[in-house]
Design a protein around this motif. Sequence first.
Motif, PDB file in Angstrom:
ATOM      1  N   ALA A 169       0.940  -1.392  -0.304  1.00 25.69           N
ATOM      2  CA  ALA A 169      -0.094  -0.429  -0.131  1.00 25.69           C
ATOM      3  C   ALA A 169       0.934   1.242  -0.193  1.00 25.69           C
ATOM      4  O   ALA A 169       0.929   2.182  -1.140  1.00 25.69           O
ATOM      5  CB  ALA A 169      -1.499   0.088   1.308  1.00 25.69           C
ATOM      6  N   ALA A 170       1.708   1.277   0.681  1.00 22.59           N
ATOM      7  CA  ALA A 170       3.112   2.847   1.085  1.00 22.59           C
ATOM      8  C   ALA A 170       3.596   2.617  -0.245  1.00 22.59           C
ATOM      9  O   ALA A 170       3.513   3.993  -0.634  1.00 22.59           O
ATOM     10  CB  ALA A 170       4.036   2.311   2.074  1.00 22.59           C
ATOM     11  N   ALA A 172       2.433   2.357  -3.881  1.00 23.49           N
ATOM     12  CA  ALA A 172       1.244   2.737  -4.443  1.00 23.49           C
ATOM     13  C   ALA A 172       1.011   3.553  -4.437  1.00 23.49           C
ATOM     14  O   ALA A 172       1.096   4.346  -5.261  1.00 23.49           O
ATOM     15  CB  ALA A 172      -0.036   1.671  -4.267  1.00 23.49           C
ATOM     16  N   VAL A 173       0.765   4.486  -3.160  1.00 24.04           N
ATOM     17  CA  VAL A 173       0.920   5.754  -3.196  1.00 24.04           C
ATOM     18  C   VAL A 173       2.431   6.681  -3.427  1.00 24.04           C
ATOM     19  O   VAL A 173       2.205   7.830  -4.052  1.00 24.04           O
ATOM     20  CB  VAL A 173       0.057   6.205  -1.392  1.00 24.04           C
ATOM     21  CG1 VAL A 173       0.421   7.800  -0.293  1.00 24.04           C
ATOM     22  CG2 VAL A 173      -0.944   5.715  -0.214  1.00 24.04           C
ATOM     23  N   VAL A 176       1.748   7.032  -7.142  1.00 25.43           N
ATOM     24  CA  VAL A 176       0.945   8.336  -7.523  1.00 25.43           C
ATOM     25  C   VAL A 176       1.779   9.356  -7.132  1.00 25.43           C
ATOM     26  O   VAL A 176       1.614  10.963  -8.125  1.00 25.43           O
ATOM     27  CB  VAL A 176      -0.413   7.993  -6.501  1.00 25.43           C
ATOM     28  CG1 VAL A 176      -1.927   9.183  -7.134  1.00 25.43           C
ATOM     29  CG2 VAL A 176      -1.377   6.655  -6.898  1.00 25.43           C
ATOM     30  N   ILE A 177       2.356   9.873  -6.617  1.00 27.01           N
ATOM     31  CA  ILE A 177       2.975  11.091  -5.215  1.00 27.01           C
ATOM     32  C   ILE A 177       4.383  11.252  -6.845  1.00 27.01           C
ATOM     33  O   ILE A 177       3.775  12.296  -6.822  1.00 27.01           O
ATOM     34  CB  ILE A 177       3.540  10.632  -4.157  1.00 27.01           C
ATOM     35  CG1 ILE A 177       2.014  10.376  -2.918  1.00 27.01           C
ATOM     36  CG2 ILE A 177       4.553  11.697  -3.569  1.00 27.01           C
ATOM     37  CD1 ILE A 177       1.443  11.834  -3.003  1.00 27.01           C
ATOM     38  N   ALA A 207       8.647  11.405  -2.876  1.00 24.37           N
ATOM     39  CA  ALA A 207       7.547  10.131  -2.876  1.00 24.37           C
ATOM     40  C   ALA A 207       7.977   8.871  -1.864  1.00 24.37           C
ATOM     41  O   ALA A 207       7.384   8.241  -1.152  1.00 24.37           O
ATOM     42  CB  ALA A 207       8.161   9.433  -4.461  1.00 24.37           C
ATOM     43  N   VAL A 210       7.048  10.139   1.663  1.00 28.33           N
ATOM     44  CA  VAL A 210       5.404  10.180   2.463  1.00 28.33           C
ATOM     45  C   VAL A 210       5.950   8.366   2.128  1.00 28.33           C
ATOM     46  O   VAL A 210       4.708   7.917   3.523  1.00 28.33           O
ATOM     47  CB  VAL A 210       4.527   9.788   1.243  1.00 28.33           C
ATOM     48  CG1 VAL A 210       3.451   9.280   0.887  1.00 28.33           C
ATOM     49  CG2 VAL A 210       4.496  11.412   0.422  1.00 28.33           C
ATOM     50  N   GLU A 211       6.567   7.521   1.613  1.00 29.10           N
ATOM     51  CA  GLU A 211       6.211   6.100   1.628  1.00 29.10           C
ATOM     52  C   GLU A 211       6.892   6.060   3.282  1.00 29.10           C
ATOM     53  O   GLU A 211       6.067   4.754   3.646  1.00 29.10           O
ATOM     54  CB  GLU A 211       7.382   5.424   0.534  1.00 29.10           C
ATOM     55  CG  GLU A 211       7.341   4.293   0.753  1.00 29.10           C
ATOM     56  CD  GLU A 211       7.857   3.217  -0.372  1.00 29.10           C
ATOM     57  OE1 GLU A 211       8.030   2.361  -0.997  1.00 29.10           O
ATOM     58  OE2 GLU A 211       9.125   4.366  -1.249  1.00 29.10           O
ATOM     59  N   ILE A 214       4.203   6.557   6.169  1.00 29.43           N
ATOM     60  CA  ILE A 214       3.051   5.655   5.972  1.00 29.43           C
ATOM     61  C   ILE A 214       3.325   3.765   6.697  1.00 29.43           C
ATOM     62  O   ILE A 214       2.667   3.609   7.306  1.00 29.43           O
ATOM     63  CB  ILE A 214       2.564   5.596   4.009  1.00 29.43           C
ATOM     64  CG1 ILE A 214       2.199   6.760   3.915  1.00 29.43           C
ATOM     65  CG2 ILE A 214       1.457   4.441   4.330  1.00 29.43           C
ATOM     66  CD1 ILE A 214       1.521   6.617   2.417  1.00 29.43           C
TER      67      ILE A 214
END
Length: 455
Positions: A169-170, A172-173, A176-177, A207, A210-211, A214
């Motif tokens: 999931a991390a 994937a986010v 996108v970022i 990115a 953010v990863e 998360i």
Amino acid sequence: MIRLIKDMTKDKEFFKLLFTIAIPIMIQNLISSSLNMIDTLMIGRLGEGEIAAVGLANQIFLLIMVGLTGICAGAGVFISQYWGKKDITNIKRMLGLALGVGAVYALAITWVVQSFPTQMIGFFNKEPRILELGTSYIKIVSFSYVLTAITFAYSYGLRCIGRTKLPMAASAVAVVINIIFNAIFIFGFGIVEPMGVAGAALATLLARIVETVIIVGTVYVRKYELAATLKELFSIPRDLVTKASQLMLTITVNELCWGLGTIIYTKAYGHIGSAAVTSIQIVNTITNFFLVVIFAIAAAVLTIVGNAIGEGEIEKAKLYAKRIMILSTGLGLFIALSIAVTAPLVVSCFNVTPEVASVTMNILRINAVIIIPRIYAVVMIVGIFRAGGDTKCSLILEACTMWGIGVPLSFLGVYVFNLQLEFVVMMLVMEEVVKSILCMWRFKSNKWIHNMVEH
């Protein structure tokens, strides 16, 4: 063999265990590979020079990747076997060791890159434009290396205890970022001026931030098994540090051996010219996209076989390893056909000259031929042998074949015989064939099985 296949198809528990672990890892790897492909495609809209510059800069990131893989995979051998015993205390200690060693390694590489960015790019290619573009990229993206160390440690730890969905999931986010900010920073948007390759580096850094937030945040908010205090992470008995460090060092040297060999290949290709570097960068992006399935299987092996060994179920570990090798062979055939069939379509997506496109398609077809022995060796060395703690033999196999066969042949082809790129790549087929044969011999001996957590 036929009986083994029949028994395997009836064992629903085996397939459930394999795919519960492998599929999220596969999706995460596909996401990460998609990120690399999207980066290359978006940068590729600017031209061949930009593709080559970012490709060369990412050879330094390869050093980060292989080093961290060795450190975290070494800890992962212990974590997977400790999980078989449900020893949470030592699992947290292994996570702490991976975090500490990985962060120091990443910070050291970051310091070198920040101090000598142009020299690092110049090692591969000295064309002024590529030096300028590569330097601007690497000076920004190198700040993400320590974040990569943190996410690697937690991701490996989570995989080895069967919690594979969070890293997926991390990632994937993060993709996108990265795509959103790539579009903004590379090409410009609104008040943001176009930044080219520097914009791609900045998007990658954001990115990674953010990863990391998360993964680490979720582990502690949901109180997963890896949610440890500083004392739990770093209060490690000396004998355990010594034992784990030896294994981590062996795997790290193995990974660095492979990574440095790959870098030497890139230097040889760079001697042919920037067009050759561009072709190889495109080929690696496409091939790695297909190989994520196999690396996911190898990562699942580390958990499944390692857990069985930690539980003392040696015969189960052998059986699972044999079944996974059969599945890997079938997947290898499918991947080989996929690469051969899709080569023209995928290459057409890149903004390159017809000559570069033609060479790239030829190399992709060569890769399709050697993919099966390559897959066999990957699953053996990265998955089965590491799950069994047989890291010294893996190191010997990797070092002897790459540095005794692959590297000498690449330099002979480029510097002595002045061969075209396709023929140099064809010479490297021998390395993969010999490695797969040696792996088969070691696997059949059953000497790869070692219980690392017995007292």
